[in-house]
Design an enzyme around this catalytic site. Sequence first.
Site, PDB file in Angstrom:
ATOM      1  NE  ARG A  66     -20.061 -10.399  16.387  1.00 25.35           N
ATOM      2  CZ  ARG A  66     -19.834  -9.267  17.014  1.00 25.35           C
ATOM      3  NH1 ARG A  66     -18.825  -9.155  17.845  1.00 25.35           N
ATOM      4  NH2 ARG A  66     -20.610  -8.218  16.814  1.00 25.35           N
ATOM      5  CE  LYS A 214     -19.205 -10.932  11.632  1.00 22.88           C
ATOM      6  NZ  LYS A 214     -19.134 -10.153  10.363  1.00 22.88           N
ATOM      7  CG  HIS A 233     -18.618  -5.782   8.926  1.00 20.74           C
ATOM      8  ND1 HIS A 233     -19.467  -5.237   9.868  1.00 20.74           N
ATOM      9  CD2 HIS A 233     -19.066  -7.031   8.702  1.00 20.74           C
ATOM     10  CE1 HIS A 233     -20.382  -6.124  10.205  1.00 20.74           C
ATOM     11  NE2 HIS A 233     -20.159  -7.221   9.512  1.00 20.74           N
ATOM     12  CB  SER A 251     -24.802  -8.135  12.680  1.00 22.82           C
ATOM     13  OG  SER A 251     -23.560  -8.696  12.359  1.00 22.82           O
ATOM     14  CE  LYS A 255     -22.506  -6.715   6.608  1.00 26.37           C
ATOM     15  NZ  LYS A 255     -23.230  -6.916   7.882  1.00 26.37           N
ATOM     16  CB  THR A 256     -27.499 -10.797   4.393  1.00 24.70           C
ATOM     17  OG1 THR A 256     -26.271 -11.008   5.088  1.00 24.70           O
ATOM     18  CG2 THR A 256     -27.882 -12.079   3.650  1.00 24.70           C
ATOM     19  CG  ASP A 270     -20.590 -10.419   7.310  1.00 20.08           C
ATOM     20  OD1 ASP A 270     -21.131  -9.320   7.532  1.00 20.08           O
ATOM     21  OD2 ASP A 270     -20.069 -11.097   8.202  1.00 20.08           O
ATOM     22  NE  ARG A 334     -26.825 -13.501  12.721  1.00 19.67           N
ATOM     23  CZ  ARG A 334     -26.267 -12.502  12.064  1.00 19.67           C
ATOM     24  NH1 ARG A 334     -25.962 -12.640  10.780  1.00 19.67           N
ATOM     25  NH2 ARG A 334     -26.008 -11.360  12.656  1.00 19.67           N
TER      26      ARG A 334
END
Length: 545
Positions: A66, A214, A233, A251, A255-256, A270, A334
């Site tokens: 991003r 996002k 988030h 990120s 988390k994933t 997410d 990704r």
Amino acid sequence: MLIEKNSMVLSDITALGINQIAQLYYNLSFDELFYHETGRQLQGYEKATVSSLGAVAVDTGKFTGRSPKDKYIVMDDSTKSTVWWADGKASGSDNKPISKETWGHLKELSVKQLSGKRLYVVDGFCGANKDTRISVRLVTEVAWMAHFFKNMFIRPTGPELNEFNPDWTILNACKTSCVDFTKHGLRSEVFVAFNITERMTVIGGTWYGGEMKKGIFSIMNYFLPLKGIGSFHCSANMGKSKDTALFFGLSGTGKTTLSTDPKRALIGDDEHGWDNDGVFNFEGGCYAKCIGLTAQREPEVYAAIKRDALLENVDIDDKGQIDFASQKKTENTRVSYPMGHIENIVKPVSKGGHPSKIIFLACDAYGVLPAVAKLTKEQAMYHYLSGYTAKVAGTELGIKQPQATFSACFGKAFLMVHPTLYADILAEKMQEHNASAYLINTGWIAGPYGAGYRIPLKDNRLAVDAILDGSVDQNGFDILPVFNLQIPKHINGVDDKTLNPRNLWADKDAYDSSLHKLGGMFVDNFKLFTDTPNGRNLVSAGPQL
């Protein structure tokens, strides 16, 4: 009905000012998108390559993450007093205002770029709760952008498509840019701009698909908190006894990885809301990091990389073989894939009850935080507002090495209203539903980055297991000085010596110095929040130097 719907969509698109449309493809199937994104006539970043795993792979060029510094919001009567505006401080908001005139210029650039092209239009929902979801429409000239959107947003049923009326529209004009950006007060040729009154996003100058995902998360972060609904988030999963857990973190903090657990059903990886009924996913897919991915280390994510999945910026050879260990293009490799690619998910709707466990993930580059700590409710709010972690290389443009950072609510870049509103809502929900909070370090121990080593994923998973089954509370706690965190004395399967971070440093004085240094950084950062009574009341829950 389909012909009639396509005619209505065409009318909607031309009403935006987009004209002379060469061809309009509405809500193509995955198989149709596969055909369009792998066509032999395609060149450059438009062309997708078929990998040996069946998933297609694309490159996003210069922007492999991003670009939050190029995010803009129109300031008008409805947003002037509600948006958390940038104040020029590095630790503050990323929400830079633009005028209606500048918005008009950026929209005109986008409309001009999309005119005369063959266009892909995809409709989807953001939010599994029908009462609060928004209907989102993407207009783009790039087939794989449509694929990414279809992966990540909730796909409407046939009847829902027939009645679909967008609440929000994204014009993704990635091939254009704002060449005269200085004239309009912009930072660069790149723009990701939002007009809340017009309910529209325009994107130019970047091919990074994550800007769409996002961007809409940011919009949910505007509308829901103003209604008193949590917008967070975080990832979420559910145990066999229907117990729900939330995992907060930026990120790259896990988390994933940590929420995708064969023992628990995934709600989402997410972005989630928390209302009076419980937790609900915003998305219809997952967006996982691929760097270092192996079938042994993350079997669920690896198995999800198949037909209909979309890989970004991976190192792939002429035979379609992927080198997941390679950082040739970026560390922020990704994959996006539909939720259905994960076998163990909550069905038929991605939602769960009220969470009983809240887990904050911090990637500590200084190597001083414990592998796991229990937080008081006040400490939970302090650490949520602080949002400490290390930016993982490649997650944002220009980040080459992990860097210590503070990101309010573990997602400062996506916050549209003041951080204390999100924190107040989280505190109220935790209090009402008696949820307990924990901090897990997914970063370094035995020294800082470059000297110590990253905590094994196995130990992180065991710490999560101990939190979720309650055994983390059964063997007593030590207290981490300065931060006053409760460190469990024992976790099944984890070497006791690794639980207290000071034990692993050869130079104890160096550890103590680093601990005080990090504590000082927390204290300095938290001054941002002491302009409110709630913020001032939380100071005592932070480090005491």
